[in-house]
Design an enzyme around this catalytic site. Structure first.
Site, mmCIF file in Angstrom:
data_model
loop_
_atom_site.group_PDB
_atom_site.id
_atom_site.type_symbol
_atom_site.label_atom_id
_atom_site.label_comp_id
_atom_site.label_asym_id
_atom_site.label_seq_id
_atom_site.Cartn_x
_atom_site.Cartn_y
_atom_site.Cartn_z
ATOM 1 N N HIS A 117 14.063 -37.708 -9.022
ATOM 2 C CA HIS A 117 13.468 -38.277 -7.673
ATOM 3 C C HIS A 117 12.124 -37.704 -7.674
ATOM 4 O O HIS A 117 11.523 -37.467 -6.201
ATOM 5 C CB HIS A 117 14.235 -38.013 -6.142
ATOM 6 C CG HIS A 117 15.953 -37.512 -6.243
ATOM 7 N ND1 HIS A 117 16.267 -39.284 -6.137
ATOM 8 C CD2 HIS A 117 16.694 -37.227 -6.845
ATOM 9 C CE1 HIS A 117 17.746 -39.791 -5.969
ATOM 10 N NE2 HIS A 117 17.898 -38.356 -5.936
ATOM 11 N N ARG A 146 3.826 -0.349 -5.153
ATOM 12 C CA ARG A 146 3.546 -0.762 -3.481
ATOM 13 C C ARG A 146 1.921 -1.569 -3.918
ATOM 14 O O ARG A 146 1.567 -2.242 -2.582
ATOM 15 C CB ARG A 146 3.254 0.039 -2.400
ATOM 16 C CG ARG A 146 4.673 0.719 -2.536
ATOM 17 C CD ARG A 146 4.626 2.407 -1.889
ATOM 18 N NE ARG A 146 4.549 1.233 -0.135
ATOM 19 C CZ ARG A 146 6.361 1.200 0.719
ATOM 20 N NH1 ARG A 146 6.782 1.280 -0.201
ATOM 21 N NH2 ARG A 146 5.382 0.877 1.671
ATOM 22 N N GLU A 187 5.247 -15.147 -12.283
ATOM 23 C CA GLU A 187 4.595 -13.998 -12.025
ATOM 24 C C GLU A 187 4.229 -13.009 -12.711
ATOM 25 O O GLU A 187 3.308 -12.741 -12.353
ATOM 26 C CB GLU A 187 5.384 -13.236 -11.127
ATOM 27 C CG GLU A 187 6.902 -13.050 -11.351
ATOM 28 C CD GLU A 187 7.616 -12.340 -10.356
ATOM 29 O OE1 GLU A 187 7.527 -11.780 -9.278
ATOM 30 O OE2 GLU A 187 9.161 -12.674 -10.672
ATOM 31 N N ASN A 207 -0.757 1.965 5.793
ATOM 32 C CA ASN A 207 -0.229 0.745 5.356
ATOM 33 C C ASN A 207 0.199 -0.243 6.388
ATOM 34 O O ASN A 207 0.748 0.504 7.510
ATOM 35 C CB ASN A 207 1.002 1.591 4.436
ATOM 36 C CG ASN A 207 1.899 0.704 4.522
ATOM 37 O OD1 ASN A 207 1.562 -0.720 3.869
ATOM 38 N ND2 ASN A 207 3.012 1.040 4.059
ATOM 39 N N GLY A 208 -0.214 -1.595 5.467
ATOM 40 C CA GLY A 208 0.866 -2.197 7.412
ATOM 41 C C GLY A 208 -0.471 -3.513 7.768
ATOM 42 O O GLY A 208 -1.674 -2.961 6.967
ATOM 43 N N GLU A 222 14.504 -18.706 -9.998
ATOM 44 C CA GLU A 222 14.261 -17.106 -10.594
ATOM 45 C C GLU A 222 14.063 -17.402 -12.180
ATOM 46 O O GLU A 222 13.230 -16.882 -12.621
ATOM 47 C CB GLU A 222 16.027 -16.425 -10.384
ATOM 48 C CG GLU A 222 15.686 -15.283 -11.043
ATOM 49 C CD GLU A 222 14.498 -14.133 -10.235
ATOM 50 O OE1 GLU A 222 14.271 -14.851 -9.281
ATOM 51 O OE2 GLU A 222 14.708 -13.636 -10.742
ATOM 52 N N TRP A 269 -3.063 -2.544 -2.012
ATOM 53 C CA TRP A 269 -3.120 -4.151 -2.051
ATOM 54 C C TRP A 269 -3.604 -4.114 -0.598
ATOM 55 O O TRP A 269 -3.449 -4.442 0.006
ATOM 56 C CB TRP A 269 -1.078 -4.149 -1.416
ATOM 57 C CG TRP A 269 -0.873 -5.391 -1.952
ATOM 58 C CD1 TRP A 269 -1.127 -6.404 -3.398
ATOM 59 C CD2 TRP A 269 -0.840 -6.919 -1.460
ATOM 60 N NE1 TRP A 269 -0.573 -7.601 -3.227
ATOM 61 C CE2 TRP A 269 -0.538 -7.976 -2.280
ATOM 62 C CE3 TRP A 269 -0.665 -7.098 -0.127
ATOM 63 C CZ2 TRP A 269 -0.288 -9.015 -1.508
ATOM 64 C CZ3 TRP A 269 -0.250 -8.323 0.171
ATOM 65 C CH2 TRP A 269 -0.316 -9.196 -0.405
ATOM 66 N N LYS A 283 4.926 -4.689 -5.884
ATOM 67 C CA LYS A 283 6.111 -4.655 -5.541
ATOM 68 C C LYS A 283 7.481 -4.823 -4.119
ATOM 69 O O LYS A 283 8.332 -5.118 -4.231
ATOM 70 C CB LYS A 283 7.169 -3.135 -6.626
ATOM 71 C CG LYS A 283 8.491 -3.592 -6.521
ATOM 72 C CD LYS A 283 9.025 -3.632 -8.452
ATOM 73 C CE LYS A 283 10.018 -3.825 -8.591
ATOM 74 N NZ LYS A 283 10.878 -4.842 -8.407
ATOM 75 N N LYS A 295 10.202 -15.879 -12.838
ATOM 76 C CA LYS A 295 9.779 -14.784 -13.736
ATOM 77 C C LYS A 295 8.472 -15.507 -14.633
ATOM 78 O O LYS A 295 7.107 -14.738 -15.014
ATOM 79 C CB LYS A 295 10.783 -14.974 -14.362
ATOM 80 C CG LYS A 295 11.825 -14.223 -14.307
ATOM 81 C CD LYS A 295 11.729 -12.563 -13.685
ATOM 82 C CE LYS A 295 11.854 -12.224 -12.425
ATOM 83 N NZ LYS A 295 11.946 -12.040 -10.984
ATOM 84 N N CYS A 328 0.934 -1.184 -0.011
ATOM 85 C CA CYS A 328 -0.284 0.348 -0.153
ATOM 86 C C CYS A 328 1.313 1.347 -0.286
ATOM 87 O O CYS A 328 2.150 1.216 0.441
ATOM 88 C CB CYS A 328 -1.249 0.065 0.971
ATOM 89 S SG CYS A 328 -1.665 -0.788 1.076
HETATM 90 C C1 G6P Z 1 8.242 -9.181 -4.576
HETATM 91 C C2 G6P Z 1 8.766 -8.815 -5.611
HETATM 92 C C3 G6P Z 1 10.278 -9.613 -6.189
HETATM 93 C C4 G6P Z 1 11.546 -9.379 -4.493
HETATM 94 C C5 G6P Z 1 11.145 -9.522 -3.851
HETATM 95 C C6 G6P Z 1 11.414 -9.238 -2.517
HETATM 96 O O1 G6P Z 1 8.083 -10.126 -4.540
HETATM 97 O O2 G6P Z 1 7.862 -8.856 -6.738
HETATM 98 O O3 G6P Z 1 10.583 -9.001 -6.957
HETATM 99 O O4 G6P Z 1 12.506 -10.364 -5.186
HETATM 100 O O5 G6P Z 1 9.162 -8.839 -3.202
HETATM 101 O O6 G6P Z 1 11.967 -7.525 -2.914
HETATM 102 P P1 G6P Z 1 12.996 -7.005 -2.178
HETATM 103 O O7 G6P Z 1 12.517 -5.336 -2.032
HETATM 104 O O8 G6P Z 1 13.256 -7.354 -1.174
HETATM 105 O O9 G6P Z 1 14.219 -7.294 -3.067
#
Ligand code: G6P
Length: 607
Positions: A503, A27, A487, A97-98, A480, A71, A602, A484, A2
């Site tokens: 396994h 956010r 998401e 926010n929180g 990773e 959010w 984000k 990608k 948020c």
């Molecule tokens: C969210 C973002 C990711 C990121 C993660 C950790 O899930 O969408 O892209 O890797 O948070 O965020 P940070 O700001 O701590 O790297």
């Protein structure tokens, strides 16, 4: 998560507030709302642009207000759950926010005493608590302080009352709040990037602190409600306007910035002559790092996977034992860390709640804490004893791309630094730097071939499941790459160590379940080839990511994406780019919101 933004001053508040929360949309973008003194509150579901022009907002001339981009945590994204929330009398408005963790019991108590609720949110209890407290207090600030005594959880709050039209009261506990100090105008936001266009003079609130803003000035108070005299600080004005610069999406723009990120992250830090990296932010703890016996890396999402790559780098080249932990696990685990253990947090935003909690936990145990953080002045950067900034520039797209690349580069620099303190000879250090400096031209070669990656993505766009496999330095990249894909394209994808295929995962393989195999020519190449053979023998399609010129791979795999050769330790920096591009093109082909995937945000500032 948020985003909160508030303004009180001489100008029309609406445009300033809307611009503020637009900057903070990374956010959360489930809904947005605004309250300006003298006007009715306006709320809308979805992005901030849906609020613009709604509810007569254009006619509102008030000069103070608060705004929010949400959010969703408690209650679905809907109009009734959109901030600002209000009390029974609709005389005060609050953005938050929180998470109010004890909101259920508080709501029950308030409902029993006659309050009626209009939303399903945890935030609304705050409005009603302040309403009650206001009966017993002489001003809004004291009422908020009194109300917060009952609250358990995290909050960044901005509060206004109809009868105190120019005043904004704010509070912080676990969720960032920064004040912007102007001439005859004051700002409050979740993050400095929303304020910087107005002023670079800012003041970060600490946990437990509160503040009162009015056009003429501000007052801040300690958790014990004593007036504080902390001086504002100048914040780096580099956090300027962020544009797509001709790219269709921020994600593509940010992937294509990899070479600039390389330059910015390594600038002034590489010493080829001495075979070492100079990292100003950890200079003061040099001796402690020399005595470090174990490193614990914590992070979430992509930052955690960067840490996993870092483990291989640091253990192999610096000889320091490294554990990598998901921050949400480490913070609640009774880790028996010794005093010579150092805890390193990796975080793009510097605000991720779980990662921040690890730093606080480590400090409590008396351990040295370090941060690899992109956002200058963010909470993790300020809470860590020392650290290295990425200097990757603002990352807007929710999926981390350039920040991940920058995190890997910083981990190489840290490896050089720690290695040269220990067993790494000058020759080895120089050889790593030498190879590192060749990366930008190799990155360009990958970019030059990106159309081929798009073609491969288009071939697989209807597949619903994917497996990603890799080994050693590229083990974490399997995770990773899968992250990608899921998401941004909502396709089910799993990362796995290639050696683990037999396994379990191999049972899923058939002609409709493709595998993305990361198999550069490195020390585990032959093992990877065997795994690819096993998948092919079960009619599984394989997209192989290999080293330029590897014809064997081309003969085995269904599709091949080539990457220039580099040393094993640096290969993830190149290999991740096609993985990012593949995810991107899949998302585009499926017509999705690339930069703002559903349900995500984000900066994850709640647990
Ligand atoms: C969210 C973002 C990711 C990121 C993660 C950790 O899930 O969408 O892209 O890797 O948070 O965020 P940070 O700001 O701590 O790297």
């Amino acid at each position: 998560m948020c985003g909160i933004f508030g303004y009180t001053g001489k100008k029309k508040a609406v445009p300033i507030l809307l611009q503020g929360i637009k900057t903070l949309e990374y956010r959360g973008y489930d809904s947005a709302g605004i309250f300006v003194s003298g006007c009715a509150p306006v709320r809308a579901v979805g992005e901030v642009k849906n609020v613009e022009g709604a509810g007569g907002l254009t006619k509102c001339v008030g000069k103070a207000g608060i705004a929010h981009t949400r959010w969703a945590t408690h209650g679905v994204p809907s109009l009734r759950n959109t901030h600002p929330h209000t009390d029974c009398e609709e005389s005060l408005y609050i953005v938050h926010n929180g998470i109010v963790e004890n909101y259920k019991e508080l709501r029950e108590r308030l409902e029993n005493s006659g309050h009626s609720f209009k939303s399903d949110t945890d935030t609304e209890v705050l409005a009603h608590l302040v309403e009650d407290a206001f009966q017993k207090e002489t001003n809004l600030h004291r009422a908020l302080v009194r109300a917060l005594k009952d609250v358990r959880g995290t909050y960044g709050i901005a509060l206004m009352h109809k009868d105190f039209a120019r005043e904004i009261v704010v509070a912080r506990m676990g969720s960032p709040i920064v004040l912007g100090i102007g001439k005859g105008e004051q700002f409050v936001a979740s993050d400095p990037s929303a304020i910087i266009r107005h002023t670079d003079t800012m003041l970060y609130l600490e946990d437990g602190e509160t503040a009162v803003l009015s056009p003429g000035g501000y007052k801040i108070f300690s958790s014990g409600n004593k007036t504080l005299n902390r001086k504002p600080e100048k914040v780096d004005s580099d956090i300027g306007e962020i544009q797509k610069e001709g790219f269709e999406h921020f994600m593509l723009k940010e992937i294509m910035e990899a070479k600039d990120v390389f330059d910015a992250t390594t600038r002034g830090r590489l010493d080829l002559k001495e075979g070492v990296a100079h990292l100003g932010g950890i200079k003061d703890v040099e001796e402690k790092l020399q005595n470090m016996k174990r490193l614990v890396i914590v992070g979430c999402g992509s930052a955690y996977y960067a840490g996993m790559v870092g483990k291989y780098m640091i253990e192999e080249h610096a000889g320091v034992p490294v554990d990598v932990e998901i921050a949400s696990e480490y913070r609640y685990r009774a880790a028996p860390d010794q005093k010579d253990t150092v805890v390193l947090a990796i975080s793009q935003s510097g605000e991720t709640a779980d990662t921040l909690a690890c730093i606080k936990e480590a400090k409590r145990k008396g351990l040295l804490t370090l941060g690899i953080v992109n956002v200058v002045g963010s909470t993790i950067a300020r809470e860590s004893a020392a650290g290295v900034y990425n200097h990757a520039g603002p990352e807007v797209s929710v999926a981390s791309t350039k920040a991940f690349i920058s995190q890997l580069i910083v981990l190489v620099l840290l490896t050089l630094y720690l290695g040269r303190q220990r067993r790494m000879g000058i020759g080895e250090g120089r050889a790593i730097i030498d190879e590192l400096m060749k990366l930008p031209s190799k990155i360009q070669r990958i970019f030059d071939g990106r159309d081929a990656i798009e073609l491969v993505a288009n071939k697989y766009v209807l597949n619903r499941d994917f497996l990603y496999v890799g080994r050693k330095y590229n083990f974490a990249l399997a995770y990773e790459g899968a992250l990608k894909l899921k998401e941004v394209s909502y396709i089910h994808a799993e990362g796995y160590g290639a050696g683990e295929m037999k396994h379990g995962p191999l049972a899923m393989i058939d002609k409709d379940f493709p595998t993305f195999a990361i198999s550069p020519k490195d020390s585990v190449y032959e093992k990877n080839i065997s795994n690819i053979e096993e998948i092919r023998a079960r009619s599984g399609k394989v997209i192989a990511l290999g080293t330029e010129g590897d014809m064997l791979l081309a003969s085995l795999a269904t599709d091949v994406i080539y990457v220039p050769k580099t040393i094993e330790m640096l290969s993830p920096i190149l290999n991740v780019i096609p993985l990012q591009l593949f995810g991107y093109y899949m998302s585009v082909a499926r017509g999705l919101n690339v930069d703002r995937p559903r349900n995500l945000a984000k900066a994850v500032t709640v647990e």
